[in-house]
Design a protein around this motif. Structure first.
Motif, PDB file in Angstrom:
ATOM      1  N   TRP A 195       0.820  -1.218   0.000  1.00  0.00           N
ATOM      2  CA  TRP A 195       0.000   0.000   0.000  1.00  0.00           C
ATOM      3  C   TRP A 195       0.847   1.259   0.000  1.00  0.00           C
ATOM      4  O   TRP A 195       0.343   2.367  -0.155  1.00  0.00           O
ATOM      5  N   TYR A 196       2.156   1.091   0.206  1.00  0.00           N
ATOM      6  CA  TYR A 196       3.082   2.216   0.056  1.00  0.00           C
ATOM      7  C   TYR A 196       3.353   2.443  -1.430  1.00  0.00           C
ATOM      8  O   TYR A 196       3.423   3.580  -1.901  1.00  0.00           O
ATOM      9  N   TRP A 197       3.514   1.348  -2.162  1.00  0.00           N
ATOM     10  CA  TRP A 197       3.961   1.454  -3.559  1.00  0.00           C
ATOM     11  C   TRP A 197       2.820   1.611  -4.559  1.00  0.00           C
ATOM     12  O   TRP A 197       2.941   2.337  -5.529  1.00  0.00           O
ATOM     13  N   ASN A 198       1.745   0.847  -4.335  1.00  0.00           N
ATOM     14  CA  ASN A 198       0.679   0.789  -5.362  1.00  0.00           C
ATOM     15  C   ASN A 198      -0.306   1.937  -5.180  1.00  0.00           C
ATOM     16  O   ASN A 198      -1.404   1.761  -4.660  1.00  0.00           O
ATOM     17  N   ARG A 199       0.079   3.112  -5.649  1.00  0.00           N
ATOM     18  CA  ARG A 199      -0.738   4.321  -5.431  1.00  0.00           C
ATOM     19  C   ARG A 199      -1.484   4.735  -6.689  1.00  0.00           C
ATOM     20  O   ARG A 199      -1.904   5.886  -6.806  1.00  0.00           O
ATOM     21  N   TYR A 200      -1.626   3.837  -7.612  1.00  0.00           N
ATOM     22  CA  TYR A 200      -2.288   4.211  -8.874  1.00  0.00           C
ATOM     23  C   TYR A 200      -3.734   4.622  -8.603  1.00  0.00           C
ATOM     24  O   TYR A 200      -4.326   4.222  -7.593  1.00  0.00           O
ATOM     25  N   PRO A 201      -4.321   5.418  -9.507  1.00  0.00           N
ATOM     26  CA  PRO A 201      -5.700   5.839  -9.272  1.00  0.00           C
ATOM     27  C   PRO A 201      -6.622   4.627  -9.207  1.00  0.00           C
ATOM     28  O   PRO A 201      -6.506   3.717 -10.022  1.00  0.00           O
ATOM     29  N   GLY A 202      -7.488   4.623  -8.212  1.00  0.00           N
ATOM     30  CA  GLY A 202      -8.462   3.534  -8.092  1.00  0.00           C
ATOM     31  C   GLY A 202      -7.977   2.362  -7.268  1.00  0.00           C
ATOM     32  O   GLY A 202      -8.713   1.381  -7.091  1.00  0.00           O
ATOM     33  N   ALA A 203      -6.730   2.437  -6.749  1.00  0.00           N
ATOM     34  CA  ALA A 203      -6.214   1.297  -5.980  1.00  0.00           C
ATOM     35  C   ALA A 203      -7.015   1.119  -4.698  1.00  0.00           C
ATOM     36  O   ALA A 203      -7.142   2.052  -3.902  1.00  0.00           O
ATOM     37  N   ARG A 204      -7.551  -0.056  -4.531  1.00  0.00           N
ATOM     38  CA  ARG A 204      -8.347  -0.390  -3.342  1.00  0.00           C
ATOM     39  C   ARG A 204      -8.114  -1.849  -2.999  1.00  0.00           C
ATOM     40  O   ARG A 204      -7.676  -2.624  -3.858  1.00  0.00           O
ATOM     41  N   CYS A 205      -8.512  -2.228  -1.798  1.00  0.00           N
ATOM     42  CA  CYS A 205      -8.506  -3.656  -1.479  1.00  0.00           C
ATOM     43  C   CYS A 205      -9.730  -4.301  -2.134  1.00  0.00           C
ATOM     44  O   CYS A 205     -10.689  -3.617  -2.497  1.00  0.00           O
ATOM     45  N   ASP A 206      -9.661  -5.630  -2.309  1.00  0.00           N
ATOM     46  CA  ASP A 206     -10.816  -6.333  -2.866  1.00  0.00           C
ATOM     47  C   ASP A 206     -11.389  -7.334  -1.854  1.00  0.00           C
ATOM     48  O   ASP A 206     -12.086  -8.268  -2.212  1.00  0.00           O
ATOM     49  N   ILE A 207     -11.060  -7.106  -0.598  1.00  0.00           N
ATOM     50  CA  ILE A 207     -11.641  -7.855   0.529  1.00  0.00           C
ATOM     51  C   ILE A 207     -12.322  -6.793   1.398  1.00  0.00           C
ATOM     52  O   ILE A 207     -11.727  -5.740   1.651  1.00  0.00           O
ATOM     53  N   PRO A 208     -13.550  -7.042   1.860  1.00  0.00           N
ATOM     54  CA  PRO A 208     -14.237  -5.992   2.634  1.00  0.00           C
ATOM     55  C   PRO A 208     -13.415  -5.563   3.846  1.00  0.00           C
ATOM     56  O   PRO A 208     -12.730  -6.377   4.480  1.00  0.00           O
ATOM     57  N   THR A 209     -13.512  -4.286   4.163  1.00  0.00           N
ATOM     58  CA  THR A 209     -12.706  -3.737   5.259  1.00  0.00           C
ATOM     59  C   THR A 209     -13.074  -4.355   6.615  1.00  0.00           C
ATOM     60  O   THR A 209     -12.250  -4.330   7.536  1.00  0.00           O
ATOM     61  N   THR A 210     -14.276  -4.909   6.720  1.00  0.00           N
ATOM     62  CA  THR A 210     -14.613  -5.619   7.956  1.00  0.00           C
ATOM     63  C   THR A 210     -13.633  -6.756   8.200  1.00  0.00           C
ATOM     64  O   THR A 210     -13.425  -7.191   9.333  1.00  0.00           O
ATOM     65  N   ASP A 211     -13.016  -7.229   7.116  1.00  0.00           N
ATOM     66  CA  ASP A 211     -12.143  -8.393   7.199  1.00  0.00           C
ATOM     67  C   ASP A 211     -10.699  -8.092   6.826  1.00  0.00           C
ATOM     68  O   ASP A 211      -9.789  -8.772   7.288  1.00  0.00           O
ATOM     69  N   TYR A 212     -10.502  -7.074   5.982  1.00  0.00           N
ATOM     70  CA  TYR A 212      -9.141  -6.714   5.576  1.00  0.00           C
ATOM     71  C   TYR A 212      -8.591  -5.746   6.621  1.00  0.00           C
ATOM     72  O   TYR A 212      -8.449  -4.541   6.392  1.00  0.00           O
ATOM     73  N   THR A 213      -8.286  -6.287   7.775  1.00  0.00           N
ATOM     74  CA  THR A 213      -7.902  -5.460   8.902  1.00  0.00           C
ATOM     75  C   THR A 213      -7.268  -6.372   9.940  1.00  0.00           C
ATOM     76  O   THR A 213      -7.538  -7.577   9.941  1.00  0.00           O
ATOM     77  N   TYR A 214      -6.422  -5.834  10.779  1.00  0.00           N
ATOM     78  CA  TYR A 214      -5.855  -6.678  11.839  1.00  0.00           C
ATOM     79  C   TYR A 214      -6.955  -7.115  12.801  1.00  0.00           C
ATOM     80  O   TYR A 214      -7.861  -6.323  13.119  1.00  0.00           O
ATOM     81  N   GLY A 215      -6.824  -8.345  13.290  1.00  0.00           N
ATOM     82  CA  GLY A 215      -7.812  -8.834  14.254  1.00  0.00           C
ATOM     83  C   GLY A 215      -7.200  -9.168  15.607  1.00  0.00           C
ATOM     84  O   GLY A 215      -7.886  -9.649  16.498  1.00  0.00           O
ATOM     85  N   PRO A 236       3.977   7.430  -8.836  1.00  0.00           N
ATOM     86  CA  PRO A 236       4.569   8.609  -8.190  1.00  0.00           C
ATOM     87  C   PRO A 236       3.723   9.078  -7.005  1.00  0.00           C
ATOM     88  O   PRO A 236       2.489   9.113  -7.108  1.00  0.00           O
ATOM     89  N   HIS A 237       4.392   9.444  -5.925  1.00  0.00           N
ATOM     90  CA  HIS A 237       3.674   9.857  -4.716  1.00  0.00           C
ATOM     91  C   HIS A 237       2.867  11.128  -4.924  1.00  0.00           C
ATOM     92  O   HIS A 237       1.845  11.337  -4.291  1.00  0.00           O
ATOM     93  N   GLU A 238       3.369  11.968  -5.809  1.00  0.00           N
ATOM     94  CA  GLU A 238       2.671  13.237  -6.015  1.00  0.00           C
ATOM     95  C   GLU A 238       1.465  13.072  -6.932  1.00  0.00           C
ATOM     96  O   GLU A 238       0.725  14.029  -7.176  1.00  0.00           O
ATOM     97  N   GLY A 239       1.244  11.865  -7.456  1.00  0.00           N
ATOM     98  CA  GLY A 239       0.120  11.629  -8.345  1.00  0.00           C
ATOM     99  C   GLY A 239       0.444  12.042  -9.769  1.00  0.00           C
ATOM    100  O   GLY A 239       1.503  12.621 -10.050  1.00  0.00           O
ATOM    101  N   VAL A 240      -0.445  11.718 -10.690  1.00  0.00           N
ATOM    102  CA  VAL A 240      -0.235  12.035 -12.109  1.00  0.00           C
ATOM    103  C   VAL A 240      -1.508  12.676 -12.635  1.00  0.00           C
ATOM    104  O   VAL A 240      -2.609  12.198 -12.354  1.00  0.00           O
ATOM    105  N   ASP A 241      -1.345  13.739 -13.379  1.00  0.00           N
ATOM    106  CA  ASP A 241      -2.510  14.374 -13.988  1.00  0.00           C
ATOM    107  C   ASP A 241      -2.514  14.040 -15.487  1.00  0.00           C
ATOM    108  O   ASP A 241      -1.630  14.457 -16.229  1.00  0.00           O
TER     109      ASP A 241
END
Ligand code: N01
Length: 863
Positions: free
Chosen positions: A49-69, A172-177
């Motif tokens: 999640w540090y590297w993959n900053r492309y537009p639209g990057a999201r997890c594909d597991i619900p946040t109820t579960d994609y989280t430390y337990g 890029p961290h600054e994003g791309v336009d």
């Protein structure tokens, strides 16, 4: 700026990676009192999640579960805003975690470990960083992620392009336009599918280069799923525990509905519900058999294609977007937001590389076979060198100077994806051979981190300095991983799970597909068995309990578990008619049997009256005549009939291209010994005499039988030899009864729990034969003279009480000069290979059986 470095040159543990794995590992190891440092080449925590900053990057597991337990208070302190969190939110969460547990003080950012070598004398790992530092540690742990090493662009001319170049995996961290720009995206995996709709919102022109269309379903993002939130608020601990013992690491109610047998209405209803739910494991679990059965899989695949066709306006583009070259789920399916709708925009175009392959990247854009495209920017969404890449990217050298890269040249070899022989005190978090990428990563990560921490704690408490798996354990686990994959459709796809996306990478299924639950149990079981398969050493002590943690075929284990839940009474406790009724009822639930050319019933004269038979004629070759196999069913001389072994007979017929004549001999207790043996011999003689009328080739005759049927088949061969005919070309004996001695080791090992029990076998014997007769050669052919018998193929199963007598028959035939082939049904029970269409792992064994039959007749096998 990094603070001045304070890394001690000797540590208990060094961890690579400060993502979900590394952060939790640091927390646990520190809590357990170990000195530990984490290294990451990134500038902050976050890992993927540090590297993959492309537009639209999201997890594909619900946040109820994609989280430390691991910490309820942490859960209470953080609230996710959506069902599927964006990359910035997940990164924010990991920063929050790092702060909350004060983790950063033990993390060295912007520093990679480049080499690790084991110092056998000092029992330490020597590490080198990309800043040229040297340090030593007792345990070296790679928490470097499964999808963290981007695949280098393997497209001709990639270096020529002079415009803007972006990689989704290194955004890029600054994003791309992209406003007003002509943009190309190469790749339509999860990264491409997530980013394309958002890039299209800015670009003046977007061209997507697609090599393989991908299955994707709408994420239906929004608030976190209400049902999951409610379950969590009612019983958080119970919910998290259910996740740990679920198949994918998310609490889900698995279905037992089969796609192949469900009605059209049920199919549609279940699919639409999963489509609406918008969860990965939901759409992967519409039917219990969709990952195993091509027909069931195609039902789901076609319904997804229907959705694509209904969404995309241009029929040609829609068709190009419909995946047809792989089974659904065998490549990672995607969750999207408006992906297919994006192709309806006038400035978005799909280039199907299957029709127009890229010939080269040029200075200005992309040339395909038919066209030259110019772009202001190219986005590579071309994926990763998955699972093994991040591990072998570091030069890891173990005992004897062998590098991990060299060891894994033909594919990774690990014990549980945790460790590898030759690399003591070297651990991987979610390494190859563990569920990892097939699961909710956070659950798998926590399980691995907990296991490793517990292991290191135990070693310290008990005075052990090193731990390493044994070769036997590692080979056994590798076999189990491949056995699990082999019964699924996964190995058929050119996926990154198979290493197929990286040119030259060995084609091996990398993760463990047996499930998070099964995997956790394996890890726990081996600990309970005194660290089965590991060698632990310390001053003055060495401990090793060698062995293999899972030896049963995975689908056989599932069948046994299912049967255990049904709770049938042991057959030997029942009157014979009741036992027969139960067997018939079970047989009625079997899936459809393989097709053959023709099935006809008839009767043949036996010594005690007519014997019913069923004749299976092959579909190919279309014209007969065919060789003939006289087949005798199993059932301990008491149970079984023409229906009981019908699927097996069809399978043998279809595979061997021979006519199979299944004979219903007389049964005990109505007709006791030697009725069955006499009937068998009579049937063989009659079939031989009437071969031409039956459509067979006169003289091309073999016998076959399973269990008690194998017994009378073997006996018939001895009787035929002694009587001077008929001439039998071969005998296929599947798990045969060949002796009446119930004290062999296999009766001890397998006498209980694998369907055919010692008790049931005694019951069969008691019904069929008086104790005084049990040494008779027509009952115990192993005790006879075996010289001059037809060539044999004897099949034995590992978890069968009859295993050892089968093996003894192989040896005895061999000693008597009879050509004999032994087929070991590895990981099978007495009954499992006969379960055609249910136990998929039995198919290769039956293929070998069919090959043996065709070998008897001197012809090639058909399937
Ligand atoms: O990579 P991919 P990804 N010429 O390998 C194509 C996770 N993830 O980064 O299929 C032309 O899936 C390639 O084509 P093909 C998730 O587990 C999760 O998208 O090899 N095309 C394919 O279309 C995922 O599976 C999320 O024929 C080339 C694409 O590039 C994994 O990471 C988000 C090519 C690569 O797709 C990897 O996903 C993102 C070439 N030479 C990622 N080489 C979540 O939602 C490759 N391609 C959490």
């Amino acid at each position: 700026m990094n603070p001045p470095r304070t890394v001690p040159d000797e540590l208990d543990a060094v961890v690579v990676g400060a993502g979900f794995s590394g952060l939790y590992l640091l927390h646990r190891l520190r809590q357990a009192g170990f000195s530990v440092k984490v290294f990451d080449s990134a500038g902050d925590v976050g890992g993927t999640w540090y590297w993959n900053r492309y537009p639209g990057a999201r997890c594909d597991i619900p946040t109820t579960d994609y989280t430390y337990g691991f910490d309820p208070e942490l859960e209470a302190a953080w609230t996710w805003s959506e069902k599927y969190a964006t990359q910035p939110e997940i990164l924010g969460y990991l920063r929050f975690v790092a702060d909350r547990y004060d983790l950063r003080r033990d993390i060295e950012f912007s520093t990679g470990i480049t080499a690790a070598s084991w110092d056998a004398a000092g029992k330490r790992w020597n590490l080198t960083t990309d800043r040229g530092e040297q340090l030593r540690c007792r345990h070296y742990i790679m928490a470097s992620g499964c999808l963290s090493l981007p695949k280098s662009p393997d497209i001709i001319g990639a270096g020529l392009y002079t415009g803007e170049v972006y990689y989704t995996s290194r955004w890029p961290h600054e994003g791309v336009d992209f406003t007003g720009k002509r943009v190309a995206v190469i790749g339509t995996g999860s990264s491409g599918i997530q980013s394309i709709p958002l890039i299209a919102e800015q670009a003046s022109q977007l061209t997507v280069f697609q090599r393989t269309p991908n299955f994707s379903i709408p994420a239906h993002n929004g608030p976190a799923p209400a049902d999951r939130l409610q379950r969590l608020s009612e019983d958080r601990d119970g919910y998290r525990e259910a996740a740990k013992y679920s198949r994918g690491g998310i609490p889900n109610e698995p279905t037992d509905i089969l796609g192949i047998t469900a009605s059209e209405e049920v199919r549609r209803e279940r699919f639409e519900a999963a489509w609406e739910q918008g969860e990965l494991f939901g759409i992967l679990g519409v039917f219990a058999d969709q990952g195993l059965n091509p027909i069931s899989n195609e039902i789901v695949a076609e319904m997804i294609r229907e959705k694509i066709r209904a969404t995309v306006n241009d029929p040609e583009t829609a068709e190009a977007l419909c995946p047809k070259d792989h089974y659904f789920g065998t490549k990672r399916p995607c969750l999207d937001t408006n992906y297919f709708q994006t192709y309806n925009l006038p400035h978005v175009r799909l280039v199907d590389l299957r029709k127009q392959p890229i010939t080269s990247i040029t200075e200005t854009g992309v040339d395909t076979a038919d066209e030259s495209h110019s772009f202001d920017a190219i986005v590579y969404a071309t994926g990763f060198d998955a699972m093994t890449g991040p591990v072998t990217a570091v030069d890891v050298t173990g005992t004897d100077g062998l590098s991990l890269k060299e060891k894994w040249v033909a594919g990774p070899s690990t014990y549980l994806g945790l460790m590898s022989v030759g690399f003591p005190n070297f651990f991987m978090i979610t390494g190859p051979g563990s569920p990892s990428v097939l699961s909710n990563m956070t659950v798998s990560i926590e399980q691995h981190v907990d296991w490793v921490t517990d292991c290191l704690t135990r070693m310290r408490d008990q005075g052990f300095e090193t731990i390493e798996p044994t070769e036997l354990a590692e080979a056994g686990w590798g076999q189990h991983v491949q056995d699990c994959a082999a019964i699924s459709l996964h190995p058929t796809a050119d996926s990154w799970y198979m290493g197929a996306n990286v040119p030259g990478k060995p084609r091996v299924f990398l993760p463990y597909i047996g499930g998070v639950d099964a995997y956790r149990r394996a890890c726990d079981d081996l600990v309970a068995q005194g660290y089965l398969g590991f060698r632990l050493s310390g001053p003055g002590r060495d401990e090793c309990r060698d062995g293999v943690i899972r030896t049963m075929q995975p689908d056989v284990a599932v069948v046994l578990e299912l049967l255990a839940t049904v709770g049938l009474p042991p057959l030997e406790t029942l009157p014979v008619p009741d036992a027969r009724a139960i067997m018939s009822a079970i047989n009625a639930t079997r899936p459809p049997s393989p097709e053959v050319g023709e099935v006809t019933d008839g009767a043949l004269p036996g010594p005690g009256g007519d014997l019913p038979y069923r004749l299976y004629r092959p579909a190919v070759p279309a014209e007969g005549p065919y060789p003939i196999v006289v087949y005798f069913h199993g059932g301990g001389w008491v149970l079984g009939d023409l229906d009981s072994d019908d699927p097996l007979c069809r399978d043998l017929c279809a595979r061997s291209g021979a006519i199979v004549v299944s004979v219903n001999y007389r049964h005990a207790p109505e007709d006791r010994f030697p009725a069955a043996a006499e009937d068998a011999f009579a049937a063989v003689r009659w079939v031989d005499a009437n071969a031409a009328d039956l459509g067979g080739i006169p003289g091309q005759l073999a016998v076959a039988g399973w269990s008690a049927g194998g017994n009378i088949a073997a006996v018939a061969c001895q009787l035929a030899r002694d009587a001077g005919g008929p001439r039998i070309l071969g005998q296929l004996l599947m798990h045969p009864v060949v002796d009446s001695d119930l004290t062999r080791q296999s009766y001890v090992d397998n006498g209980d729990g694998y369907i055919l029990t010692k008790g049931l076998m005694s019951w069969f014997w008691d019904h069929y034969a008086d104790p005084a007769d049990r040494g008779d050669l027509r009952l115990a052919p192993l005790r006879g003279d075996l010289a001059g018998l037809p060539p044999a193929c004897v099949v034995t199963a590992d978890f069968d009480p009859l295993r050892d007598e089968g093996l003894a028959y192989v040896d005895a035939l061999h000693a008597a000069g009879v050509p004999v082939r032994h087929v070991r049904a590895r990981g099978h029970t007495h009954t499992s290979v006969t379960m055609v269409g249910v136990v998929i792992s039995g198919a290769p064994v039956r293929a070998e059986m069919a090959e043996a039959l065709t070998g008897f007749f001197g012809v090639r096998t058909l399937a």
